[in-house]
Design an enzyme around this catalytic site. Structure first.
Site, mmCIF file in Angstrom:
data_model
loop_
_atom_site.group_PDB
_atom_site.id
_atom_site.type_symbol
_atom_site.label_atom_id
_atom_site.label_comp_id
_atom_site.label_asym_id
_atom_site.label_seq_id
_atom_site.Cartn_x
_atom_site.Cartn_y
_atom_site.Cartn_z
ATOM 1 N N TYR A 1 -62.822 -83.319 33.902
ATOM 2 C CA TYR A 1 -62.445 -84.246 32.824
ATOM 3 C C TYR A 1 -60.949 -84.169 32.545
ATOM 4 C CZ TYR A 1 -67.467 -84.211 32.449
ATOM 5 O OH TYR A 1 -68.797 -84.301 32.761
ATOM 6 N N LYS B 1 -76.810 -76.637 42.160
ATOM 7 C CA LYS B 1 -76.618 -76.971 40.752
ATOM 8 C C LYS B 1 -77.454 -76.005 39.925
ATOM 9 C CE LYS B 1 -77.203 -80.518 37.267
ATOM 10 N NZ LYS B 1 -77.403 -81.936 36.984
ATOM 11 N N LYS C 1 -71.960 -76.367 41.134
ATOM 12 C CA LYS C 1 -71.816 -76.729 39.718
ATOM 13 C C LYS C 1 -72.577 -75.759 38.839
ATOM 14 C CE LYS C 1 -73.063 -80.577 36.766
ATOM 15 N NZ LYS C 1 -73.837 -81.782 36.682
ATOM 16 N N SER D 1 -68.677 -80.090 31.481
ATOM 17 C CA SER D 1 -68.301 -80.419 30.110
ATOM 18 C C SER D 1 -68.068 -79.188 29.236
ATOM 19 C CB SER D 1 -69.374 -81.314 29.489
ATOM 20 O OG SER D 1 -70.643 -80.686 29.548
ATOM 21 N N GLU E 1 -80.147 -73.852 49.790
ATOM 22 C CA GLU E 1 -80.098 -75.221 49.255
ATOM 23 C C GLU E 1 -79.066 -76.056 50.028
ATOM 24 O OE1 GLU E 1 -81.584 -77.053 47.097
ATOM 25 O OE2 GLU E 1 -82.628 -75.793 45.645
HETATM 26 C C1 PBG Z 1 -77.661 -84.712 35.108
HETATM 27 C C2 PBG Z 1 -76.251 -84.285 35.100
HETATM 28 C C3 PBG Z 1 -75.745 -83.314 34.233
HETATM 29 C C4 PBG Z 1 -74.392 -83.208 34.508
HETATM 30 C C5 PBG Z 1 -74.083 -84.095 35.532
HETATM 31 N N1 PBG Z 1 -75.248 -84.759 35.890
HETATM 32 C C6 PBG Z 1 -76.412 -82.589 33.144
HETATM 33 C C7 PBG Z 1 -77.703 -81.947 33.327
HETATM 34 O O1 PBG Z 1 -78.113 -81.585 34.427
HETATM 35 O O2 PBG Z 1 -78.350 -81.758 32.312
HETATM 36 C C8 PBG Z 1 -73.492 -82.277 33.772
HETATM 37 C C9 PBG Z 1 -72.055 -82.565 33.780
HETATM 38 C C10 PBG Z 1 -71.286 -81.836 32.772
HETATM 39 O O3 PBG Z 1 -71.795 -81.002 31.992
HETATM 40 O O4 PBG Z 1 -70.070 -82.108 32.715
HETATM 41 N N2 PBG Z 1 -78.098 -85.514 36.093
#
Ligand code: PBG
Length: 336
Positions: A325, A203, A260, A286, A245
């Site tokens: 989404y 991530k 991600k 998002s 990781e």
């Molecule tokens: C945090 C989390 C995030 C997302 C999923 N889980 C945001 C972050 O790490 O600040 C992001 C998902 C998205 O942007 O659609 N636990």
């Protein structure tokens, strides 16, 4: 008029022969996308009404009642799983995110409600403290720094209450070191041996999460390199580190892994899938969703086509499934 016959030493391959007809394009397609490849992230809140999320066209924070309707839709569309993200009232947030471990919190109640009505639908819960901390970090601060091991203690409690509520998969997105093993051990000790762990193994510290933070109402990450999410999420410059990781999370007992965000990290997705061959998922986050919608709203992109093309790209790069989404809209299209 026929094409001129070109004579030369070799008959060259006419790649276009296959591309000429629908039927042969169909037959020769190397990648197939279907509703069964999609995971649908849903934002919930503890209100009786639903609320539009301005930066994410067509996405809402919904009540548990509406969630049940969306779950029904997921089942009807053949979407295998939904993922729940709570937006908690500020009054329930504190420094340590203790509401995360409350067995009666919003997410747990939502899981119970969905499981009761739609036991066959997969439910994934996010394990991280950001919806619950007053400062918006994914973990617990000790002297202003997100403490790895103190955070893990709370994540364990959070994962246990989610699993006890009946969720099928816990998905740690916090990026603390060693949390997968700790969560696996704790779940097993509670007899929750069948709860899967889908770990956000790679991530990245991405600005593409912007709209999500608004959606769950968590504080934006600070830019500071020591105090912000950069101190636990991965540096976008790195690729070998992602493999390390992933290797660690598999070793610690992850059933599957997530890369991600999606589009800017397809190289990582492909390396992870090629190297480990484990179930590998990608999250179209998002900001990616917002970007495509915003351009389409301006009339600059054909939304249906860029939606499908971006999902196909992720599948082609090696994803076994895609968090998106677009899930309900894409599934509808894919089901034709
Ligand atoms: C945090 C989390 C995030 C997302 C999923 N889980 C945001 C972050 O790490 O600040 C992001 C998902 C998205 O942007 O659609 N636990």
């Amino acid at each position: 008029m026929t094409d001129k016959i070109i004579t030369g030493k070799f008959p060259f391959a006419r790649m276009r022969r296959t591309r000429r007809h629908d039927w042969s394009r169909e037959l020769s397609a190397e990648t197939r996308l279907s509703a069964a490849d999609l995971i649908w992230p849903i934002f919930i809140h503890d209100e009786s009404h639903d609320m539009d999320i301005e930066s994410m066209t067509g996405v809402q924070r919904v009540s548990i009642n509406t969630l049940l309707k969306l779950a029904e839709q997921a089942v009807a569309l053949g979407i295998p799983a939904i993922a729940l993200f709570p937006s908690e009232d500020d009054s329930l947030k504190d420094e340590n995110g203790t509401q995360a471990a409350n067995p009666e919190n919003l997410v747990c109640r939502a899981v119970q409600a969905v499981k009761q009505r739609f036991p066959e639908l997969g439910i994934i819960c996010d394990v991280a403290l950001d919806p619950y901390t007053s400062h918006g970090q994914d973990g617990i601060l000790v002297d202003g720094y997100v403490s790895n091991d103190v955070t893990i203690e709370m994540l364990i409690k959070q994962a246990i209450v989610q699993a006890q509520a009946g969720c099928d998969v816990v998905a740690p997105s916090d990026m603390m070191d060693g949390r997968v093993g700790a969560i696996r051990g704790a779940l097993d000790a509670e007899g929750l041996v069948d709860t899967q762990i889908m770990s956000y193994a790679a991530k990245y510290n991405s600005a593409f999460y912007g709209p999500f933070r608004g959606a769950v109402g968590s504080a934006p990450s600070t830019v500071s390199r020591s105090g912000g999410k950069a101190s636990y999420q991965m540096d976008p410059a790195n690729s070998n580190e992602a493999l390390r990781e992933v290797a660690m999370d598999i070793e610690e007992g992850a059933d599957s892994v997530i890369v991600k965000p999606g589009l800017p990290y397809l190289d990582i997705l492909q390396r992870v899938k090629d190297t480990f061959g484990v179930p590998t998922y990608v999250y179209q986050v998002s900001g990616e969703y917002a970007m495509l919608n915003a351009a389409a709203e301006k009339g600059w992109l054909d939304l249906d086509r860029v939606m499908m093309e971006s999902l196909m790209g992720m599948k082609r790069a090696g994803a076994d499934g895609i968090w998106t989404y677009f899930a309900p809209v894409a599934a509808e299209k894919l089901n034709g």
